[in-house]
Design a protein around this motif. Structure first.
Motif, short mmCIF file in Angstrom:
data_model
loop_
_atom_site.label_atom_id
_atom_site.label_comp_id
_atom_site.label_asym_id
_atom_site.label_seq_id
_atom_site.Cartn_x
_atom_site.Cartn_y
_atom_site.Cartn_z
N MET A 161 7.04 -0.55 -5.43
CA MET A 161 6.50 -1.59 -4.55
C MET A 161 6.52 -2.95 -5.23
O MET A 161 6.95 -3.95 -4.64
CB MET A 161 5.06 -1.22 -4.16
CG MET A 161 4.38 -2.25 -3.26
SD MET A 161 2.57 -2.15 -3.31
CE MET A 161 2.22 -2.85 -4.93
N ILE A 162 6.09 -3.01 -6.49
CA ILE A 162 6.07 -4.27 -7.23
C ILE A 162 7.48 -4.83 -7.35
O ILE A 162 7.71 -6.04 -7.17
CB ILE A 162 5.43 -4.05 -8.62
CG1 ILE A 162 3.93 -3.77 -8.47
CG2 ILE A 162 5.67 -5.26 -9.52
CD1 ILE A 162 3.25 -3.37 -9.76
N ARG A 163 8.42 -3.96 -7.66
CA ARG A 163 9.81 -4.40 -7.81
C ARG A 163 10.34 -4.99 -6.51
O ARG A 163 10.99 -6.06 -6.51
CB ARG A 163 10.68 -3.21 -8.23
CG ARG A 163 12.17 -3.54 -8.38
CD ARG A 163 12.97 -2.29 -8.69
NE ARG A 163 12.83 -1.29 -7.63
CZ ARG A 163 13.49 -1.33 -6.47
NH1 ARG A 163 14.33 -2.33 -6.23
NH2 ARG A 163 13.32 -0.41 -5.57
N ARG A 164 10.06 -4.35 -5.40
CA ARG A 164 10.57 -4.82 -4.10
C ARG A 164 9.91 -6.12 -3.66
O ARG A 164 10.56 -7.00 -3.09
CB ARG A 164 10.37 -3.72 -3.06
CG ARG A 164 11.24 -2.48 -3.32
CD ARG A 164 10.90 -1.32 -2.39
NE ARG A 164 11.21 -1.64 -1.01
CZ ARG A 164 11.01 -0.79 0.00
NH1 ARG A 164 10.50 0.43 -0.24
NH2 ARG A 164 11.31 -1.13 1.24
N ILE A 165 8.60 -6.26 -3.93
CA ILE A 165 7.93 -7.52 -3.60
C ILE A 165 8.48 -8.65 -4.46
O ILE A 165 8.73 -9.76 -3.98
CB ILE A 165 6.41 -7.39 -3.78
CG1 ILE A 165 5.83 -6.37 -2.80
CG2 ILE A 165 5.72 -8.74 -3.59
CD1 ILE A 165 4.37 -6.05 -3.03
N LYS A 167 11.38 -8.93 -5.68
CA LYS A 167 12.74 -9.27 -5.21
C LYS A 167 12.72 -10.00 -3.88
O LYS A 167 13.74 -10.51 -3.43
CB LYS A 167 13.58 -8.00 -5.08
CG LYS A 167 13.99 -7.38 -6.41
CD LYS A 167 14.73 -6.07 -6.20
CE LYS A 167 16.01 -6.27 -5.41
NZ LYS A 167 16.75 -4.99 -5.24
N GLY A 168 11.55 -10.05 -3.23
CA GLY A 168 11.43 -10.77 -1.96
C GLY A 168 11.70 -9.94 -0.73
O GLY A 168 11.89 -10.50 0.37
N GLU A 169 11.69 -8.61 -0.86
CA GLU A 169 12.01 -7.76 0.29
C GLU A 169 10.95 -7.85 1.40
O GLU A 169 11.27 -7.60 2.57
CB GLU A 169 12.16 -6.30 -0.15
CG GLU A 169 13.40 -6.03 -0.98
CD GLU A 169 13.61 -4.55 -1.24
OE1 GLU A 169 13.07 -3.73 -0.47
OE2 GLU A 169 14.31 -4.21 -2.21
N THR A 170 9.71 -8.18 1.06
CA THR A 170 8.66 -8.25 2.07
C THR A 170 8.43 -9.68 2.57
O THR A 170 7.56 -9.90 3.42
CB THR A 170 7.34 -7.69 1.51
OG1 THR A 170 7.05 -8.34 0.27
CG2 THR A 170 7.43 -6.20 1.28
N ALA A 171 9.16 -10.64 2.03
CA ALA A 171 9.00 -12.03 2.48
C ALA A 171 9.50 -12.17 3.91
O ALA A 171 10.45 -11.50 4.33
CB ALA A 171 9.78 -12.96 1.56
N LYS A 172 8.85 -13.04 4.67
CA LYS A 172 9.30 -13.28 6.04
C LYS A 172 8.75 -14.61 6.54
O LYS A 172 7.78 -15.15 6.01
CB LYS A 172 8.86 -12.14 6.97
CG LYS A 172 7.36 -12.00 7.15
CD LYS A 172 7.03 -10.86 8.11
CE LYS A 172 5.52 -10.67 8.25
NZ LYS A 172 5.19 -9.57 9.16
N ASP A 173 9.38 -15.11 7.57
CA ASP A 173 8.95 -16.33 8.25
C ASP A 173 9.16 -16.08 9.73
O ASP A 173 10.29 -16.14 10.23
CB ASP A 173 9.77 -17.54 7.77
CG ASP A 173 9.27 -18.85 8.37
OD1 ASP A 173 8.46 -18.81 9.31
OD2 ASP A 173 9.70 -19.92 7.90
N ALA A 192 3.89 -10.42 -6.30
CA ALA A 192 3.82 -9.02 -6.70
C ALA A 192 2.61 -8.76 -7.59
O ALA A 192 1.92 -7.74 -7.44
CB ALA A 192 5.11 -8.62 -7.43
N LEU A 193 2.33 -9.67 -8.50
CA LEU A 193 1.19 -9.52 -9.39
C LEU A 193 -0.12 -9.57 -8.62
O LEU A 193 -1.03 -8.77 -8.84
CB LEU A 193 1.22 -10.62 -10.46
CG LEU A 193 0.08 -10.57 -11.49
CD1 LEU A 193 0.16 -9.29 -12.31
CD2 LEU A 193 0.16 -11.78 -12.41
N LYS A 194 -0.20 -10.51 -7.67
CA LYS A 194 -1.43 -10.66 -6.88
C LYS A 194 -1.65 -9.44 -5.99
O LYS A 194 -2.78 -8.93 -5.88
CB LYS A 194 -1.34 -11.92 -6.03
CG LYS A 194 -2.64 -12.28 -5.32
CD LYS A 194 -3.73 -12.60 -6.30
CE LYS A 194 -5.03 -13.01 -5.61
NZ LYS A 194 -6.13 -13.18 -6.55
N VAL A 195 -0.59 -8.96 -5.37
CA VAL A 195 -0.71 -7.79 -4.48
C VAL A 195 -1.10 -6.55 -5.28
O VAL A 195 -1.90 -5.73 -4.82
CB VAL A 195 0.61 -7.56 -3.72
CG1 VAL A 195 0.57 -6.25 -2.94
CG2 VAL A 195 0.87 -8.72 -2.76
#
Length: 426
Positions: A161-165, A167-173, A192-195
């Motif tokens: 999960m940390i790796r994917r966040i 990398k920006g996989e969960t980013a959206k607009d 990723a660190l905050k999540v």
């Protein structure tokens, strides 16, 4: 708390408020809907176990989320649970043993509904902080791990999960439900660190509820925290001040200008100044007495320049120092004016919407002790100040050791000269 026959139309009309509330069904006693400040609605059932009676404490259980169950389905489920109670079974106690099978997304909802107090402060999390945390969990964690059962989440899952966040996989607009609004979710290592920190809080609560034996986030490979050492310099402070004066002359909203000047003068968090009430302003003792700061109740000393700004504001009927132009809330447009001033001053985008770092840096560099700086910023104690601004303290210490070292060196030089003269006489 209200009662009415729960229908889909009626439930859809229930609007979130600042605090959770419950609406009960008139047809089935104990059956109702709980509405959270985030807008999440869940069907609930209240009952008295062990044969009931007024001497038996009520229990409340969640049946499911609105949207996943229809009102009729939830009512049928509630009737089934009440039938179990009449047969001498406590469905909530049975559910405690089955909670290990709860999905992570459901347990996040449960954490929101329970609103557990902080072990450190003994109080529930600040409402704004909690809303930001839940938003991060639902935008980042739920899409990746939400369908996994709480007890099945492993360290490897958290690492993935940390790796994917990062990398920006969960980013959206994307457009939001609000009129003309948008949902902007940023990824990256900082997110990723905050999540990961947010998810750790959830699993610590799961441990407290004896749903899992260990916290999988604890041993995960978390990104290294980045230190932000950029802050407004004295020259940039001057440029921002000039920009605010120009915007004021151009007819910019005076409340927004005053908010920004107070942020620059006090080092307070923007939300603390934006939502400031007259009851929190103590002119007699020249300070702010904030009731809802990030660290709870907090007293902040004020410079005379800040007192002058507050004294010049006309006090109307609103409890807020800076009331909204429409509605009963407070003014919310200061950040937009900050960006206008920053552009007018020719400063880069790294200049963030606060002056806390600059305030602390200037004070520490001028030799102000960490205890006083902690009081200015509203830190719980000097330890936070020392940890956050160690780079400034290190720089001051380097100057100090150079000054002290020079004195010692000069003293030793004098001593050596006296020794040489003594040797020459002998």
């Amino acid at each position: 708390m209200a009662t009415e026959k729960l229908t889909k139309r009626h439930i859809d009309g229930l609007k979130p408020t600042a605090k959770p509330y419950r609406h009960y069904d008139t047809e089935l006693k104990g059956f109702g809907v709980q509405v959270m400040p985030s807008g999440v609605k869940s069907y609930i059932l209240e009952y008295r176990p062990d044969g009931g009676g007024r001497n038996v404490a009520k229990k409340r259980m969640t049946l499911g989320r609105v949207g996943e169950l229809t009102p009729d389905q939830a009512r049928t489920l509630a009737r089934d649970r009440l039938a179990e109670v009449r047969r001498g079974t406590d469905p909530l106690s049975d559910r405690q043993t089955k909670r290990r099978e709860m999905k992570l997304s459901e347990f996040i909802d449960q954490w929101e509904a329970d609103a557990p107090v902080s072990k450190r402060t003994g109080r529930p999390m600040n409402e704004l902080t909690r809303s930001y945390m839940l938003a991060r969990l639902r935008h980042h964690v739920v899409p990746i791990l939400g369908r996994k059962r709480v007890s099945d989440v492993t360290v490897d899952d958290v690492n993935d999960m940390i790796r994917r966040i990062a990398k920006g996989e969960t980013a959206k607009d994307a457009p939001s439900a609000k009129k003309r609004g948008r949902i902007k979710v940023r990824g990256g290592e900082g997110a990723a660190l905050k999540v990961a920190s947010d998810l750790s809080i959830i699993f610590n609560y799961a441990i407290e509820r004896r749903l899992v034996p260990t916290n999988p986030v604890t041993h995960a490979r978390k990104p290294r925290a980045g230190k932000r050492h950029e802050f407004l310099s004295a020259a940039e402070f001057t440029l921002m001040g000039q920009a605010l004066t120009e915007l004021e002359e151009e007819g910019c909203n005076p409340a927004g200008i005053a908010i920004l000047r107070l942020i620059l003068l006090t080092g307070a968090r923007p939300s603390e100044i934006e939502g400031l009430t007259w009851g929190e302003v103590d002119f007699d003792h020249q300070c702010l007495r904030l009731t809802q700061s990030k660290t709870g109740y907090s007293v902040r000393p004020l410079a005379q320049a800040a007192v002058n700004i507050l004294s010049a504001i006309d006090r109307g009927e609103s409890p807020y120092v800076f009331p909204a132009t429409r509605g009963d809330g407070h003014f919310m447009g200061a950040k937009k004016i900050w960006n206008q001033a920053r552009s007018k001053a020719g400063l880069p985008g790294r200049v963030r919407y606060h002056a806390r770092h600059a305030m602390a840096t200037f004070a520490l560099a001028d030799g102000v002790d960490a205890v006083s700086v902690a009081a200015i910023l509203g830190h719980k104690g000097p330890r936070t100040t020392l940890a956050t601004y160690a780079h400034v303290i290190d720089k001051s210490a380097a100057h100090a050791v150079e000054a002290v070292g020079s004195k010692f060196a000069n003293a030793m030089l004098v001593a050596d000269e006296k020794s040489d003269r003594g040797n020459s006489r002998t």
